[in-house]
Design an enzyme around this catalytic site. Sequence first.
Site, PDB file in Angstrom:
ATOM      1  N   GLU A   1      -6.350  -4.484  10.159  1.00  0.00           N
ATOM      2  CA  GLU A   1      -5.306  -3.514  10.465  1.00  0.00           C
ATOM      3  C   GLU A   1      -5.639  -2.770  11.752  1.00  0.00           C
ATOM      4  O   GLU A   1      -6.411  -1.807  11.733  1.00  0.00           O
ATOM      5  CB  GLU A   1      -5.170  -2.505   9.321  1.00  0.00           C
ATOM      6  CG  GLU A   1      -4.841  -3.127   7.986  1.00  0.00           C
ATOM      7  CD  GLU A   1      -4.150  -2.137   7.059  1.00  0.00           C
ATOM      8  OE1 GLU A   1      -3.037  -2.441   6.634  1.00  0.00           O
ATOM      9  OE2 GLU A   1      -4.711  -1.061   6.802  1.00  0.00           O
TER      10      GLU A   1
ATOM     11  N   GLU B   1      -7.292   5.119   7.263  1.00  0.00           N
ATOM     12  CA  GLU B   1      -7.031   6.534   6.946  1.00  0.00           C
ATOM     13  C   GLU B   1      -8.207   7.138   6.185  1.00  0.00           C
ATOM     14  O   GLU B   1      -8.523   8.318   6.342  1.00  0.00           O
ATOM     15  CB  GLU B   1      -5.714   6.646   6.146  1.00  0.00           C
ATOM     16  CG  GLU B   1      -4.512   6.401   7.048  1.00  0.00           C
ATOM     17  CD  GLU B   1      -3.323   5.744   6.374  1.00  0.00           C
ATOM     18  OE1 GLU B   1      -3.237   5.745   5.135  1.00  0.00           O
ATOM     19  OE2 GLU B   1      -2.464   5.195   7.114  1.00  0.00           O
TER      20      GLU B   1
ATOM     21  N   GLY C   1       1.763   2.434  10.851  1.00  0.00           N
ATOM     22  CA  GLY C   1       2.749   3.510  10.747  1.00  0.00           C
ATOM     23  C   GLY C   1       3.376   3.894  12.078  1.00  0.00           C
ATOM     24  O   GLY C   1       4.039   4.923  12.192  1.00  0.00           O
TER      25      GLY C   1
ATOM     26  N   SER D   1       2.541  -2.025  10.524  1.00  0.00           N
ATOM     27  CA  SER D   1       3.982  -2.160  10.795  1.00  0.00           C
ATOM     28  C   SER D   1       4.543  -3.548  10.476  1.00  0.00           C
ATOM     29  O   SER D   1       5.367  -4.077  11.222  1.00  0.00           O
ATOM     30  CB  SER D   1       4.302  -1.748  12.235  1.00  0.00           C
ATOM     31  OG  SER D   1       3.935  -0.393  12.446  1.00  0.00           O
TER      32      SER D   1
ATOM     33  N   LYS E   1       0.157   4.253  -0.471  1.00  0.00           N
ATOM     34  CA  LYS E   1      -0.505   5.468   0.041  1.00  0.00           C
ATOM     35  C   LYS E   1      -0.157   6.660  -0.863  1.00  0.00           C
ATOM     36  O   LYS E   1       0.033   6.474  -2.052  1.00  0.00           O
ATOM     37  CB  LYS E   1      -0.115   5.699   1.502  1.00  0.00           C
ATOM     38  CG  LYS E   1      -0.316   4.445   2.366  1.00  0.00           C
ATOM     39  CD  LYS E   1      -0.208   4.709   3.836  1.00  0.00           C
ATOM     40  CE  LYS E   1      -0.411   3.391   4.596  1.00  0.00           C
ATOM     41  NZ  LYS E   1      -0.467   3.556   6.026  1.00  0.00           N
TER      42      LYS E   1
ATOM     43  N   ASN F   1       0.866  -1.179   0.000  1.00  0.00           N
ATOM     44  CA  ASN F   1       0.000   0.000   0.000  1.00  0.00           C
ATOM     45  C   ASN F   1       0.902   1.229   0.000  1.00  0.00           C
ATOM     46  O   ASN F   1       1.437   1.617   1.034  1.00  0.00           O
ATOM     47  CB  ASN F   1      -0.892  -0.022   1.261  1.00  0.00           C
ATOM     48  CG  ASN F   1      -1.784   1.208   1.341  1.00  0.00           C
ATOM     49  OD1 ASN F   1      -1.884   1.985   0.390  1.00  0.00           O
ATOM     50  ND2 ASN F   1      -2.434   1.385   2.484  1.00  0.00           N
TER      51      ASN F   1
ATOM     52  N   HIS G   1      -9.836   1.602   4.206  1.00  0.00           N
ATOM     53  CA  HIS G   1      -8.599   1.763   4.980  1.00  0.00           C
ATOM     54  C   HIS G   1      -8.867   2.739   6.120  1.00  0.00           C
ATOM     55  O   HIS G   1      -9.626   3.691   5.965  1.00  0.00           O
ATOM     56  CB  HIS G   1      -7.477   2.287   4.078  1.00  0.00           C
ATOM     57  CG  HIS G   1      -6.151   2.244   4.758  1.00  0.00           C
ATOM     58  ND1 HIS G   1      -5.759   3.198   5.663  1.00  0.00           N
ATOM     59  CD2 HIS G   1      -5.144   1.338   4.693  1.00  0.00           C
ATOM     60  CE1 HIS G   1      -4.559   2.878   6.121  1.00  0.00           C
ATOM     61  NE2 HIS G   1      -4.161   1.758   5.546  1.00  0.00           N
TER      62      HIS G   1
END
Length: 254
Positions: free
Chosen positions: A169, A99, A175, A215, A11, A9, A97
């Site tokens: 996730e 985000e 991250g 991660s 991003k 991914n 996702h």
Amino acid sequence: MRKQIAAANWKMNLTYQQAEKLLDDILDAEIEMKPDQQTIFAVPYPYLIMAKSDIEEQKQYAVAAQNCYSKKSGAYTGEVSIEMLRSINVNYCVLGHSERREYFAESNTMLADKVNLCLEFNIEPIFCCGEPLSIREASTQNDFVTRQLEESLFHLPAEKMKNFIIAYEPIWAIGTGKTATTEQAQEMHAHLRSIIARQYNSELAETVSILYGGSVKANNAKELFSCKDVDGGLVGGASLVAADFIEIMKSLKQ
Ligand code: PGA
């Protein structure tokens, strides 16, 4: 065995030139993949055609969009429709996702619309779920992700859920360099599989690939992927470094 997947991914990272180089470096490594293993690159929209033509017809590779809009077409300036993705032969789309959920207020019901559109246009969703830290600290993560699946996926008929791809996730691990332990990952993946079995049946649940994200690194991928119910990973940061992602691809279950 159900599909084992290493999904990158990217991003909102990399220029076009950097993206081309990264992809070339990974493809040049010519990693051998078994028929039930696959590598998927979720790249920014403007790079989809380039990535698609770089991987050519190699079956073990695919590209994914990182998002799509929840309406078919129309006056939605700046959005990308699922039909557009289909018209350039994109076969996968990441949906939900964290985000997107957090910064763009994507709700479970909006995601149900996106899932439906993807399936209508024969694009496989990579559906993301996962809890924030406060929920994990309150030990209610199982209920939280159950609700995400119930409200976005469980309206689907069984034939659409077969071979589905889900990415678990935990938001607190994305991250942050803080990875879920193998016990935490396995426990949640087994929970996800059990609720799919309850809603549909256990045979179908066994066909669903459940990826872990948060991660994943070159030095922890093998251990995470070795868990019985972890079928690969959705990888952010480490997918931007060719050598690291190659190592992660090699860590898929054999
Ligand atoms: P990360 O991101 O690997 O950088 O934690 C994972 C993701 O958000 O998909």
